[in-house]
Design a protein around this motif. Sequence first.
Motif, mmCIF file in Angstrom:
data_model
loop_
_atom_site.group_PDB
_atom_site.id
_atom_site.type_symbol
_atom_site.label_atom_id
_atom_site.label_comp_id
_atom_site.label_asym_id
_atom_site.label_seq_id
_atom_site.Cartn_x
_atom_site.Cartn_y
_atom_site.Cartn_z
ATOM 1 N N ARG A 1 39.526 -50.428 -10.849
ATOM 2 C CA ARG A 1 39.044 -49.472 -9.868
ATOM 3 C C ARG A 1 39.702 -48.121 -10.099
ATOM 4 O O ARG A 1 40.890 -48.024 -10.357
ATOM 5 N N ARG A 2 38.909 -47.062 -9.956
ATOM 6 C CA ARG A 2 39.394 -45.718 -10.198
ATOM 7 C C ARG A 2 39.566 -44.993 -8.870
ATOM 8 O O ARG A 2 38.976 -45.373 -7.849
ATOM 9 N N VAL A 3 40.377 -43.956 -8.871
ATOM 10 C CA VAL A 3 40.654 -43.194 -7.661
ATOM 11 C C VAL A 3 40.169 -41.766 -7.884
ATOM 12 O O VAL A 3 40.540 -41.119 -8.873
ATOM 13 N N TRP A 4 39.349 -41.274 -6.955
ATOM 14 C CA TRP A 4 38.776 -39.944 -7.057
ATOM 15 C C TRP A 4 39.250 -39.071 -5.903
ATOM 16 O O TRP A 4 39.638 -39.568 -4.851
ATOM 17 N N ILE A 5 39.189 -37.771 -6.100
ATOM 18 C CA ILE A 5 39.516 -36.826 -5.036
ATOM 19 C C ILE A 5 38.226 -36.355 -4.377
ATOM 20 O O ILE A 5 37.264 -35.977 -5.057
ATOM 21 N N ILE A 6 38.179 -36.402 -3.054
ATOM 22 C CA ILE A 6 37.094 -35.804 -2.286
ATOM 23 C C ILE A 6 37.733 -34.837 -1.296
ATOM 24 O O ILE A 6 38.962 -34.800 -1.163
ATOM 25 N N ALA A 7 36.931 -34.057 -0.618
ATOM 26 C CA ALA A 7 37.527 -33.018 0.229
ATOM 27 C C ALA A 7 36.657 -32.710 1.429
ATOM 28 O O ALA A 7 35.467 -33.024 1.473
ATOM 29 N N THR A 8 37.271 -32.083 2.411
ATOM 30 C CA THR A 8 36.534 -31.549 3.542
ATOM 31 C C THR A 8 36.952 -30.110 3.773
ATOM 32 O O THR A 8 38.126 -29.755 3.626
ATOM 33 N N ASP A 9 35.955 -29.309 4.108
ATOM 34 C CA ASP A 9 36.136 -27.890 4.371
ATOM 35 C C ASP A 9 35.678 -27.637 5.801
ATOM 36 O O ASP A 9 34.576 -28.069 6.171
ATOM 37 N N PRO A 10 36.491 -26.986 6.647
ATOM 38 C CA PRO A 10 36.091 -26.787 8.049
ATOM 39 C C PRO A 10 34.779 -26.029 8.195
ATOM 40 O O PRO A 10 34.130 -26.085 9.236
ATOM 41 N N ARG A 11 34.344 -25.349 7.135
ATOM 42 C CA ARG A 11 33.068 -24.638 7.213
ATOM 43 C C ARG A 11 31.895 -25.592 7.040
ATOM 44 O O ARG A 11 30.766 -25.268 7.371
ATOM 45 N N VAL A 12 32.147 -26.782 6.492
ATOM 46 C CA VAL A 12 31.079 -27.735 6.210
ATOM 47 C C VAL A 12 31.260 -29.003 7.039
ATOM 48 O O VAL A 12 30.403 -29.389 7.816
ATOM 49 N N CYS B 1 42.157 -32.279 2.699
ATOM 50 C CA CYS B 1 41.720 -31.240 3.621
ATOM 51 C C CYS B 1 42.202 -29.892 3.090
ATOM 52 O O CYS B 1 43.403 -29.716 2.853
ATOM 53 N N VAL B 2 41.277 -28.969 2.920
ATOM 54 C CA VAL B 2 41.633 -27.661 2.367
ATOM 55 C C VAL B 2 42.379 -26.846 3.414
ATOM 56 O O VAL B 2 42.633 -27.296 4.528
ATOM 57 N N SER B 3 42.722 -25.616 3.068
ATOM 58 C CA SER B 3 43.462 -24.721 3.962
ATOM 59 C C SER B 3 42.714 -24.569 5.291
ATOM 60 O O SER B 3 41.475 -24.519 5.305
ATOM 61 N N ILE C 1 50.352 -35.659 3.265
ATOM 62 C CA ILE C 1 51.166 -35.176 2.147
ATOM 63 C C ILE C 1 50.689 -33.766 1.831
ATOM 64 O O ILE C 1 49.600 -33.575 1.266
ATOM 65 N N LYS C 2 51.470 -32.779 2.208
ATOM 66 C CA LYS C 2 51.077 -31.369 2.055
ATOM 67 C C LYS C 2 51.190 -30.954 0.590
ATOM 68 O O LYS C 2 51.976 -31.523 -0.185
ATOM 69 N N ILE C 3 50.435 -29.940 0.233
ATOM 70 C CA ILE C 3 50.439 -29.485 -1.153
ATOM 71 C C ILE C 3 51.817 -28.959 -1.557
ATOM 72 O O ILE C 3 52.236 -29.090 -2.711
ATOM 73 N N ARG C 4 52.549 -28.403 -0.606
ATOM 74 C CA ARG C 4 53.896 -27.915 -0.950
ATOM 75 C C ARG C 4 54.822 -29.074 -1.323
ATOM 76 O O ARG C 4 55.726 -28.908 -2.151
ATOM 77 N N GLU C 5 54.603 -30.262 -0.715
ATOM 78 C CA GLU C 5 55.377 -31.440 -1.081
ATOM 79 C C GLU C 5 55.028 -31.896 -2.492
ATOM 80 O O GLU C 5 55.906 -32.309 -3.260
ATOM 81 N N LEU C 6 53.742 -31.839 -2.818
ATOM 82 C CA LEU C 6 53.308 -32.233 -4.156
ATOM 83 C C LEU C 6 53.873 -31.292 -5.212
ATOM 84 O O LEU C 6 54.299 -31.717 -6.288
ATOM 85 N N LYS C 7 53.880 -29.999 -4.896
ATOM 86 C CA LYS C 7 54.372 -29.009 -5.851
ATOM 87 C C LYS C 7 55.879 -29.124 -6.088
ATOM 88 O O LYS C 7 56.383 -28.784 -7.166
ATOM 89 N N ASN D 1 46.214 -25.742 -7.357
ATOM 90 C CA ASN D 1 45.982 -25.712 -5.908
ATOM 91 C C ASN D 1 44.671 -26.403 -5.519
ATOM 92 O O ASN D 1 43.949 -25.963 -4.628
ATOM 93 N N PHE D 2 44.372 -27.496 -6.209
ATOM 94 C CA PHE D 2 43.213 -28.329 -5.923
ATOM 95 C C PHE D 2 41.883 -27.594 -6.130
ATOM 96 O O PHE D 2 40.892 -27.880 -5.453
#
Length: 373
Positions: A63-74, A107-109, A148-154, A168-169
Amino acid sequence: MLKINLDIPGDPTSHEAYHCLNHSILKWSDERSFEPWQIWAIVYDLGIRLAGIQTKQVLEQSRRVWIIATDPRVNSFQEIDQHGEDSVGTWAINRQAKVGDLAMMYCVSPRSALVGVYRVLEDAHRDPFGGWNGIRAEIGEKLALPWIKIRELKSDSVMKDWRLVRSNFQGLLNHEVPQEYWDRIKQMVAAKDPAAGERLERLGAAATSIRQIKTSEDVWSEAEVEEKLIIPIMSQLGWTSGKTLVQQVPMQIKVGSGRPQKVRADFVGYKSDLTTDAIFVIEAKRKIRNKRELDSAQQQAESYAGHLRCPRYAVISPEGIWIYNLSFPGQSKPTIDIKLDPHDLGGAVQRLKSTLSFETCREYKQEIESRST
């Protein structure tokens, strides 16, 4: 004579050609205000097999793992927050995603954080009605993660080297999560919440890749399901066995250019005992253990309803009753989903009166027919 002008580009056996055909037929039907049952009557012999496409049902072990996202505008963050284990939705995803894979929600900015993991419930496909990248798949079985915030990943010694983190994704739908970074994310989740880390590990290692439905403790044959469950419920809802409700109704289903297949619908409800005008179809199952089995039963019932031009159908087992209003092939959605106690059917009957009673189903068929005239 009915005539549809279709422009099918490229290879007629491709998925793109199939979805172009699907879009063209939907547009054509909208222009004429056809009801779903009428579309079934027109295109029943078309469909995915016409293009020689077979749906792969067997899950791959890897099984593979993919990135999906949500944008508050959508898609609002609130919608994501409200998703639970039983929530199912269609989401933009990488075109290589397959049923059984995992999808990690970013979740984006202003959040800029990984917030949850979902199971991919169907192969990714082109959506003729749009979508972020034009490719979508059904996702569900959400496991909420400690953010897990992006600053933690960085700042993490391992994650900072991942190209997606460095960018930055940006272009995130193009990215699979490499095993090295997936293992590290599981460690970061476990460090924040050991229980969530354990659930995430189990989710990734699940062999079936399908959430289990709570099954009845009783082991019944299909005949017992019909006699002890379906007939008593339907009788209390105003149906007359052998007259308005008929068992084992034979028919021939033809798909694509193949030969007709002889099948039998478990139950067909008719407008009266003197007509062949079907208003309801039931697919009976002795047990529904998971979503895959439910989907398979639903597809069977949908094909029977489509063949009979019947606007409503159901799947019934000791675990529950799932009722659907017929829509375009493959797009019917449940209108009611109730759990059953086979030893106490009274509560179920009360909840079903407004949807499944003989009079309600007859009125619904008349309403559908009147809208099409």
